[in-house]
Design a protein around this motif. Sequence first.
Motif, short mmCIF file in Angstrom:
data_model
loop_
_atom_site.label_atom_id
_atom_site.label_comp_id
_atom_site.label_asym_id
_atom_site.label_seq_id
_atom_site.Cartn_x
_atom_site.Cartn_y
_atom_site.Cartn_z
N LEU A 21 0.61 -1.34 0.10
CA LEU A 21 -0.02 0.07 0.14
C LEU A 21 0.88 1.42 -0.04
CD1 LEU A 21 -2.77 1.20 0.23
CD2 LEU A 21 -2.76 0.90 2.79
N PHE A 22 1.79 1.28 0.79
CA PHE A 22 2.68 2.31 0.91
C PHE A 22 3.40 2.80 -0.68
CE2 PHE A 22 7.27 3.83 1.21
CZ PHE A 22 6.99 5.23 1.43
N ARG A 23 4.06 1.72 -1.09
CA ARG A 23 4.58 1.74 -2.49
C ARG A 23 3.50 2.52 -3.34
NH1 ARG A 23 6.99 -3.10 -1.18
NH2 ARG A 23 5.65 -4.25 -2.29
N GLN A 24 2.22 1.78 -3.39
CA GLN A 24 1.39 2.46 -4.42
C GLN A 24 1.06 3.75 -4.08
OE1 GLN A 24 0.20 0.94 -7.23
NE2 GLN A 24 1.61 -0.42 -6.59
N PRO A 36 10.55 4.53 -3.54
CA PRO A 36 10.68 5.66 -2.37
C PRO A 36 12.19 5.98 -1.92
CG PRO A 36 9.00 3.95 -1.59
CD PRO A 36 9.58 3.71 -2.93
N PRO A 37 12.22 7.41 -1.25
CA PRO A 37 13.72 7.45 -1.04
C PRO A 37 14.17 6.65 0.10
CG PRO A 37 12.37 9.12 -0.64
CD PRO A 37 11.58 8.22 -1.31
N ASP A 38 15.58 6.28 0.05
CA ASP A 38 16.37 5.65 1.02
C ASP A 38 16.86 6.66 2.07
OD1 ASP A 38 18.15 4.49 2.86
OD2 ASP A 38 18.72 2.98 1.29
N GLN A 56 5.20 6.52 5.52
CA GLN A 56 5.36 5.06 5.62
C GLN A 56 5.09 4.61 7.16
OE1 GLN A 56 9.45 3.28 5.20
NE2 GLN A 56 8.63 1.38 4.74
N GLY A 57 5.41 5.31 8.12
CA GLY A 57 5.08 5.35 9.45
C GLY A 57 3.43 5.34 9.67
N VAL A 63 -2.58 0.37 9.15
CA VAL A 63 -2.71 -1.14 8.80
C VAL A 63 -2.48 -1.92 10.09
CG1 VAL A 63 -1.82 -3.08 7.27
CG2 VAL A 63 -2.28 -0.85 6.39
N ARG A 64 -1.65 -1.76 10.70
CA ARG A 64 -1.36 -2.56 11.82
C ARG A 64 -2.58 -2.55 12.71
NH1 ARG A 64 2.54 -1.96 16.86
NH2 ARG A 64 2.23 -3.97 17.93
#
Length: 84
Positions: A21-24, A36-38, A56-57, A63-64
């Motif tokens: 979900l985060f990547r989308q 996404p940037p490192d 992301q957090g 979701v958690r």
Amino acid sequence: MLYTPLSIATSVGGGLLASALFRQIWKRVDEPDQPPPDPKDLERSTAKALSAAALQGLVFGLVRAAVDRAGAHGYRAVTHESPA
């Protein structure tokens, strides 16, 4: 005792779901062809790296909580007792 293995399994599934979900979401926020940037990649801006980490957090936390809540409801529906 039955709830612990169920909780572990749903947590793993939730982590995979949150990652996808985060990547989308990030593809829609930033350039779709870039991951996404490192945080250690100094070629990308600090603002992008920190924004990606914050998003992301947020996604992982949401979701958690949703997966844990659904697992608790499912456990109670099957066993008629609270997992807490």
